[in-house]
Motif scaffolding. Structure first.
Motif, PDB file in Angstrom:
ATOM      1  N   CYS A   1      -5.715 -11.099   1.379  1.00  0.00           N
ATOM      2  CA  CYS A   1      -5.639  -9.845   2.139  1.00  0.00           C
ATOM      3  C   CYS A   1      -4.819  -8.801   1.398  1.00  0.00           C
ATOM      4  N   GLU A   2      -3.722  -9.216   0.773  1.00  0.00           N
ATOM      5  CA  GLU A   2      -2.910  -8.273   0.008  1.00  0.00           C
ATOM      6  C   GLU A   2      -3.653  -7.769  -1.224  1.00  0.00           C
TER       7      GLU A   2
ATOM      8  N   ARG B   1      -3.322 -14.894   3.191  1.00  0.00           N
ATOM      9  CA  ARG B   1      -2.459 -13.713   3.135  1.00  0.00           C
ATOM     10  C   ARG B   1      -2.473 -13.074   1.752  1.00  0.00           C
TER      11      ARG B   1
ATOM     12  N   ASP C   1      -6.897  -7.434  -1.374  1.00  0.00           N
ATOM     13  CA  ASP C   1      -7.902  -6.497  -0.862  1.00  0.00           C
ATOM     14  C   ASP C   1      -7.277  -5.155  -0.500  1.00  0.00           C
ATOM     15  N   ASN C   2      -5.988  -5.157  -0.194  1.00  0.00           N
ATOM     16  CA  ASN C   2      -5.310  -3.912   0.153  1.00  0.00           C
ATOM     17  C   ASN C   2      -4.766  -3.161  -1.065  1.00  0.00           C
ATOM     18  N   GLY C   3      -5.076  -3.663  -2.246  1.00  0.00           N
ATOM     19  CA  GLY C   3      -4.713  -2.927  -3.464  1.00  0.00           C
ATOM     20  C   GLY C   3      -3.615  -3.546  -4.284  1.00  0.00           C
ATOM     21  N   MET C   4      -3.062  -4.677  -3.899  1.00  0.00           N
ATOM     22  CA  MET C   4      -2.014  -5.301  -4.686  1.00  0.00           C
ATOM     23  C   MET C   4      -2.608  -5.940  -5.935  1.00  0.00           C
TER      24      MET C   4
END
Length: 430
Positions: free
Chosen positions: A332-333, A329, A335-338
């Motif tokens: 994934c965060e 998780r 990779d989403n720009g966090m």
């Protein structure tokens, strides 16, 4: 019943208003349980009201022809003696009207009911052999008898007094089935009587008189009039106690509370299982991270590599591990720009254990001081947690050994008994 209706209406309205909100997911199961029990309470109240109205009015509807007799419990109150008896009302079914042959058969049934008791007081107190005949109505109707308790009474109606004295303590219910035949018409008539070895109680006498008065009524009539006098006293009929709507609603509330408690316990068990899984996986997680950092990978690269390795294991049927699920998780965060720092903090909050919070602190500081210092700290942390895990395994092993003492002592006592009891018996037998 009104309270059950109000609660069902409130819960039904709540379903419509809150069904798309998150709070409904938490209270859905208990509310549904209360709603179901509320509906049962309403149905019970409706049926109880209809039944009570019939008994209190003194008239009960018969079953339609072919549906058989039905029984119900009721109370009969005799005000002169201020006594109340609980009785069972047996309501025979309604009969069809028939032609001459059927009329003769009905007359034969009436004759049989009048003569069957013989020297006995009533059907509830058969002490001597009843009057069982093979023909009625001056031989025009043949009768074929069968009794359920054939060991006590023969098909000819003779009581086995020895068997009655041996087996019947208070009274024995016997079902008699008589097939009447007249020309081409046949009819089977079934009734019950009781074989008793002694005198009847007052309650049995009341029950017997009620049954006799009901049996004497016209079987062609669609209703049965309950006796208004019993043993010369006025009879007042009352409804037998049954489950009330409020009681069902109370059971529903208790069931809803039990559902909430079970859900809470399941969440606590899942939380404890997750915590144990994270604690057991921590040494291996730190060791893998230290090994990848020692190979020259960056912190984020090492974490991604560990997540990739876990994904490969899961794809071939590997076991689910909470720490790597949290790591997945976090990746994934990212990779989403966090940002990495925020992602590390989210990983720490997801695991929510002190060792992982310390590990995240080391990773954040390692980005500032470099991988060499971080690698040394991770190696020290790995040595420490492996030592703690070894001590914990030793402690659990000692606890398991202690728990085994009780069954071992029980087995020792059993073995000593097996050895010593025969020895003592042989000594006393000499």
């Amino acid at each position: 019943m009104i309270l059950c209706g109000v609660i069902c209406a409130v819960i039904g309205s709540g379903m419509c208003v809150l069904r798309k909100r998150a709070v409904w997911q938490k209270v859905r199961s208990p509310c549904l349980v209360v709603f179901v029990f509320g509906l049962l309470g309403i149905l019970t109240g409706i049926s109880g009201t209809e039944k009570e109205a019939g008994i209190s009015s003194g008239q009960l509807d018969r079953n339609p022809p072919g549906k058989g007799e039905w029984e119900t419990e009721a109370y009969v109150y005799l005000p002169q003696t201020d006594t109340r008896y609980e009785v069972i009302l047996t309501i025979p079914e309604q009969k069809y009207k028939s032609k001459k042959e059927q009329e003769v058969i009905e007359a034969a049934i009436a004759e049989m009911r009048e003569t069957f008791c013989g020297e006995n007081a009533s059907l509830d107190q058969i002490v001597v052999s009843p009057d069982v005949r093979k023909r009625y109505q001056q031989g025009a109707v043949k009768a074929n008898w069968m009794f359920s308790e054939h060991k006590l009474i023969s098909p000819e109606g003779r009581l086995d007094e020895a068997a009655v004295k041996k087996t019947v303590r208070f009274r024995q219910k016997v079902t008699a089935s008589v097939t009447f035949a007249c020309g081409e018409s046949k009819e089977e008539y079934t009734f019950t009587f009781y074989i008793v070895p002694g005198e009847k109680s007052e309650e049995e006498k009341v029950q017997s008189e009620i049954e006799e008065q009901i049996a004497c009524q016209d079987p062609l009539h669609p209703t049965v009039v309950l006796p208004k006098q019993i043993d010369g006293q006025e009879a007042r009929w009352q409804e037998a106690p049954s489950v009330r709507s409020e009681e069902l609603l109370g059971l529903g509330i208790l069931a809803a509370a039990a559902v909430l408690y079970i859900q809470k316990e399941q969440k606590e068990k899942e939380k404890a299982k997750k915590k144990r899984s994270l604690i057991l996986a921590y040494p291996e997680f730190v060791s893998k991270l230290s090994l990848l950092l020692g190979a020259g990978m960056s912190i984020s690269g090492a974490l991604r590599k560990m997540g990739q390795m876990y994904g490969q294991r899961r794809s071939v049927g590997g076991k689910k591990e909470e720490v790597y699920e949290a790591l997945h998780r976090m990746i994934c965060e990212m990779d989403n720009g966090m940002g990495e720092l925020r992602a590390f903090q989210t990983f720490s909050e997801d695991c929510d254990l002190q060792p992982y919070r310390k590990l995240v602190t080391l990773l954040i500081s390692g980005q500032k001081v470099g991988n060499r210092r971080l690698l040394e700290q991770l190696n020290e942390e790995a040595d420490r947690v492996f030592l703690e895990r070894k001590n914990e395994a030793r402690r659990l092993g000692e606890e398991a050994g202690t728990k085994m003492l009780v069954p071992m002592m029980m087995m020792l006592v059993i073995v000593m008994g097996i050895v010593m009891i025969p020895a003592f018996l042989s000594i006393y037998s000499i």
